[in-house]
Write a protein that holds these residues in place. Structure first.
Motif, PDB file in Angstrom:
ATOM      1  N   TYR A 290       0.769  -0.889  -0.279  1.00 54.47           N
ATOM      2  CA  TYR A 290       0.140   0.091   0.265  1.00 54.47           C
ATOM      3  C   TYR A 290       0.779   1.418  -0.199  1.00 54.47           C
ATOM      4  N   ASP A 291       1.983   1.469   0.080  1.00 49.97           N
ATOM      5  CA  ASP A 291       3.293   2.115  -0.237  1.00 49.97           C
ATOM      6  C   ASP A 291       2.377   2.934   0.982  1.00 49.97           C
ATOM      7  N   LEU A 292       2.321   2.767   2.110  1.00 43.60           N
ATOM      8  CA  LEU A 292       2.383   3.885   2.806  1.00 43.60           C
ATOM      9  C   LEU A 292       3.748   3.640   3.812  1.00 43.60           C
ATOM     10  N   PRO A 293       4.191   4.753   4.009  1.00 50.05           N
ATOM     11  CA  PRO A 293       5.473   5.084   5.058  1.00 50.05           C
ATOM     12  C   PRO A 293       4.753   4.137   6.402  1.00 50.05           C
ATOM     13  N   ILE A 294       6.047   3.354   7.346  1.00 49.71           N
ATOM     14  CA  ILE A 294       5.552   3.257   8.381  1.00 49.71           C
ATOM     15  C   ILE A 294       6.630   3.979   9.648  1.00 49.71           C
ATOM     16  N   LYS A 295       5.580   4.831  10.245  1.00 46.06           N
ATOM     17  CA  LYS A 295       6.404   5.679  11.028  1.00 46.06           C
ATOM     18  C   LYS A 295       7.382   4.943  12.513  1.00 46.06           C
ATOM     19  N   TYR A 296       6.488   4.375  13.129  1.00 47.69           N
ATOM     20  CA  TYR A 296       7.127   3.464  14.381  1.00 47.69           C
ATOM     21  C   TYR A 296       6.466   2.383  14.298  1.00 47.69           C
ATOM     22  N   ILE A 297       7.360   1.657  15.399  1.00 44.26           N
ATOM     23  CA  ILE A 297       6.839   0.053  15.377  1.00 44.26           C
ATOM     24  C   ILE A 297       7.179   0.103  17.100  1.00 44.26           C
ATOM     25  N   GLY A 298       5.942  -0.420  17.847  1.00 41.70           N
ATOM     26  CA  GLY A 298       6.037  -1.187  18.877  1.00 41.70           C
ATOM     27  C   GLY A 298       6.450  -2.254  19.412  1.00 41.70           C
ATOM     28  N   VAL A 299       7.578  -2.504  20.352  1.00 34.79           N
ATOM     29  CA  VAL A 299       8.059  -4.041  20.204  1.00 34.79           C
ATOM     30  C   VAL A 299       8.020  -4.309  21.872  1.00 34.79           C
ATOM     31  N   GLY A 300       7.278  -3.430  22.863  1.00 33.55           N
ATOM     32  CA  GLY A 300       7.191  -3.920  23.764  1.00 33.55           C
ATOM     33  C   GLY A 300       6.523  -2.463  24.915  1.00 33.55           C
ATOM     34  N   GLU A 301       6.747  -2.415  26.142  1.00 32.99           N
ATOM     35  CA  GLU A 301       5.616  -2.308  26.394  1.00 32.99           C
ATOM     36  C   GLU A 301       5.386  -0.302  27.288  1.00 32.99           C
ATOM     37  N   GLN A 302       6.579  -0.840  27.570  1.00 36.09           N
ATOM     38  CA  GLN A 302       7.370   0.281  27.807  1.00 36.09           C
ATOM     39  C   GLN A 302       7.679   1.882  27.055  1.00 36.09           C
ATOM     40  N   LYS A 303       8.108   2.818  27.515  1.00 32.88           N
ATOM     41  CA  LYS A 303       8.191   4.652  26.768  1.00 32.88           C
ATOM     42  C   LYS A 303       8.866   3.716  25.843  1.00 32.88           C
ATOM     43  N   GLU A 304       9.991   3.403  25.985  1.00 35.09           N
ATOM     44  CA  GLU A 304      11.337   3.621  25.319  1.00 35.09           C
ATOM     45  C   GLU A 304      10.879   2.702  24.174  1.00 35.09           C
ATOM     46  N   HIS A 305       9.958   1.771  23.863  1.00 32.14           N
ATOM     47  CA  HIS A 305       9.725   0.233  23.180  1.00 32.14           C
ATOM     48  C   HIS A 305       8.912   0.286  22.012  1.00 32.14           C
ATOM     49  N   LEU A 306       8.355   1.731  22.133  1.00 29.92           N
ATOM     50  CA  LEU A 306       8.301   2.538  20.737  1.00 29.92           C
ATOM     51  C   LEU A 306       8.546   2.999  19.817  1.00 29.92           C
ATOM     52  N   GLN A 307       9.329   3.196  18.869  1.00 20.97           N
ATOM     53  CA  GLN A 307      10.560   3.108  18.274  1.00 20.97           C
ATOM     54  C   GLN A 307      10.467   3.657  17.190  1.00 20.97           C
ATOM     55  N   VAL A 308      11.079   4.986  16.077  1.00 22.42           N
ATOM     56  CA  VAL A 308      10.872   5.281  15.406  1.00 22.42           C
ATOM     57  C   VAL A 308      11.110   4.091  14.343  1.00 22.42           C
ATOM     58  N   PHE A 309      10.581   3.999  13.113  1.00 20.23           N
ATOM     59  CA  PHE A 309      10.972   2.822  12.354  1.00 20.23           C
ATOM     60  C   PHE A 309      11.768   3.488  11.328  1.00 20.23           C
ATOM     61  N   ASN A 310      13.401   2.266  11.621  1.00 17.50           N
ATOM     62  CA  ASN A 310      14.120   2.725  10.436  1.00 17.50           C
ATOM     63  C   ASN A 310      14.303   1.390   9.621  1.00 17.50           C
ATOM     64  N   PRO A 311      13.968   0.954   8.341  1.00 13.58           N
ATOM     65  CA  PRO A 311      14.397   0.378   7.707  1.00 13.58           C
ATOM     66  C   PRO A 311      15.472  -0.971   8.040  1.00 13.58           C
ATOM     67  N   ARG A 312      16.096  -0.112   7.782  1.00 13.25           N
ATOM     68  CA  ARG A 312      17.660  -0.871   7.431  1.00 13.25           C
ATOM     69  C   ARG A 312      17.820  -1.558   9.097  1.00 13.25           C
ATOM     70  N   THR A 313      17.708  -1.164  10.108  1.00 13.58           N
ATOM     71  CA  THR A 313      17.959  -1.462  11.497  1.00 13.58           C
ATOM     72  C   THR A 313      16.886  -2.506  11.567  1.00 13.58           C
ATOM     73  N   PHE A 314      16.317  -3.143  10.866  1.00 13.82           N
ATOM     74  CA  PHE A 314      14.486  -3.635  10.791  1.00 13.82           C
ATOM     75  C   PHE A 314      14.633  -5.258  10.447  1.00 13.82           C
ATOM     76  N   ALA A 315      14.932  -4.738   9.354  1.00 19.26           N
ATOM     77  CA  ALA A 315      16.155  -6.020   8.282  1.00 19.26           C
ATOM     78  C   ALA A 315      17.186  -6.424   8.946  1.00 19.26           C
ATOM     79  N   GLU A 316      17.874  -5.829  10.161  1.00 17.31           N
ATOM     80  CA  GLU A 316      19.168  -6.591  10.145  1.00 17.31           C
ATOM     81  C   GLU A 316      18.609  -7.039  11.460  1.00 17.31           C
ATOM     82  N   ALA A 317      17.968  -6.936  12.178  1.00 20.33           N
ATOM     83  CA  ALA A 317      16.817  -7.336  13.578  1.00 20.33           C
ATOM     84  C   ALA A 317      16.033  -8.280  13.412  1.00 20.33           C
ATOM     85  N   LEU A 318      16.203  -8.497  11.251  1.00 17.94           N
ATOM     86  CA  LEU A 318      15.237 -10.061  11.683  1.00 17.94           C
ATOM     87  C   LEU A 318      16.170 -10.785  11.274  1.00 17.94           C
TER      88      LEU A 318
END
Length: 356
Positions: A290-318
């Motif tokens: 859908y060509d929608l930019p992902i702004k944030y991803i949530g990977v936990g419950e704490q305030k710091e766990h909502l992160q600005v989405f960095n495509p390359r870092t996400f791919a690295e983590a995968l």
């Protein structure tokens, strides 16, 4: 050197960004790696390349919530790579798959489009239960940490206690909350929130809206009314309309992205609860289908766990655990030698016995 070193590392001694700087993301994506990614790489291991392999890969991608169109596109890209690079076995397709995935996700972050020295309004939309109000609270915290003066607008007057929940977050992160009583006109809340933002010198207004299904005409009309108030009271201040999606809902999340983009003018997506799903392919699907930019991803419950989405870092983590396993295989291959080469000579054994 491991399978993905050339993608994510300058040399074998250098950790990837995901390994060194983003443990929360690594941990949050552990279910996706063990589910979606291991299944994909299971297909791409120890087999000859044939039509059956591509069918298995297509099925694994669809089951991982990548989306049908994206799955077909990825498989077609790999078929082309096979011919172009003269790949012979499935293991060689692993690196090609990683290449294509990184290309689909892109390289650049797309953070909130905030302008300096003026009011910036951000609307949050989505169905109930996806973590919309919580995401607003976490983003407010992060923006305050960056030096912004943030105010919150509780325009979800439909759900019982929605304003109370936002007030709790406001107290927690130190932001004022503009709210009316339950059942009030949401557009009136936004009107007052804009006035308060101006009078208090705030540069960011985050607006919570009622959880709405994309097919509820009255709620979509309500959203249009809110936008009209923003255009009238604070022209050119609306920076983003963010759709909050629960990643654990899989294909339904992709459907929401499509419908809300068409009906609500969505400009970006927040994917919550990625740490709770083994089907993290939804990130790839939202971006590619859908060509929608992902702004944030949530990977936990704490305030710091909502992160600005960095495509390359996400791919690295995968790939981080898979890369480690690949390194182990490579190291084992390098250490393996001809047993006859290391076997002690007979005279050496005799000398050792004499010394004993």
């Amino acid at each position: 050197m491991g399978l993905f070193d050339k993608l994510f590392k300058k040399n074998t001694g250098e950790k990837t960004n995901a390994e060194e700087l983003n443990k929360e993301l690594n941990d949050g994506l552990s279910k996706t790696r063990k589910g979606f990614m291991e299944k994909v790489f299971g297909v791409l291991s120890g087999k000859d390349i044939d039509d059956d392999l591509y069918e298995e890969l297509e099925e694994a991608l669809i089951q991982g919530d990548v989306g049908v169109n994206t799955a077909l596109d990825l498989v077609e890209r790999l078929r082309e790579r096979e011919k172009r690079d003269k790949l012979k076995n499935a293991h060689q397709l692993q690196e090609a798959f990683a290449d294509e995935l990184v290309e689909l996700l892109g390289e650049e972050e797309t953070p909130l489009a905030l302008e300096p020295d003026t009011l910036n309004v951000v609307l949050f939309v989505g169905v109930n239960g996806v973590g919309k109000t919580t995401s607003i609270g976490k983003i407010a915290y992060q923006l305050k940490e960056e030096g912004h003066k943030v105010i919150l607008g509780a325009a979800d007057t439909f759900r019982a206690a929605a304003a109370d929940q936002l007030k709790i977050w406001g107290e927690r992160v130190g932001c004022d909350v503009i709210a009316h009583q339950e059942g009030a006109d949401p557009a009136a809340v936004v009107f007052d929130a804009i006035a308060a933002a101006k009078s208090r010198g705030c540069d960011v207004l985050l607006v919570d809206t009622a959880g709405r299904l994309q097919n509820k005409v009255n709620l979509m009309n309500e959203l249009a009314k809110i936008r009209k108030i923003i255009d009238r009271e604070a022209p050119d201040s609306l920076r983003d309309v963010l759709l909050v999606i629960d990643a654990t809902t899989g294909q339904n999340a992709l459907n929401q992205a499509k419908e809300f983009k068409d009906t609500a003018g969505v400009t970006g997506v927040i994917l919550t609860k990625l740490d709770g799903t083994a089907k993290g392919g939804v990130v790839i699907g939202v971006k590619a289908e859908y060509d929608l930019p992902i702004k944030y991803i949530g990977v936990g419950e704490q305030k710091e766990h909502l992160q600005v989405f960095n495509p390359r870092t996400f791919a690295e983590a995968l790939f981080v655990d898979l890369n480690a396993e690949s390194d182990k295989v490579d190291d084992a291959d390098e250490e393996a030698v001809d047993p006859d080469m290391d076997a002690p000579l007979a005279e050496d054994l005799e000398d050792a016995e004499d010394e004993a």
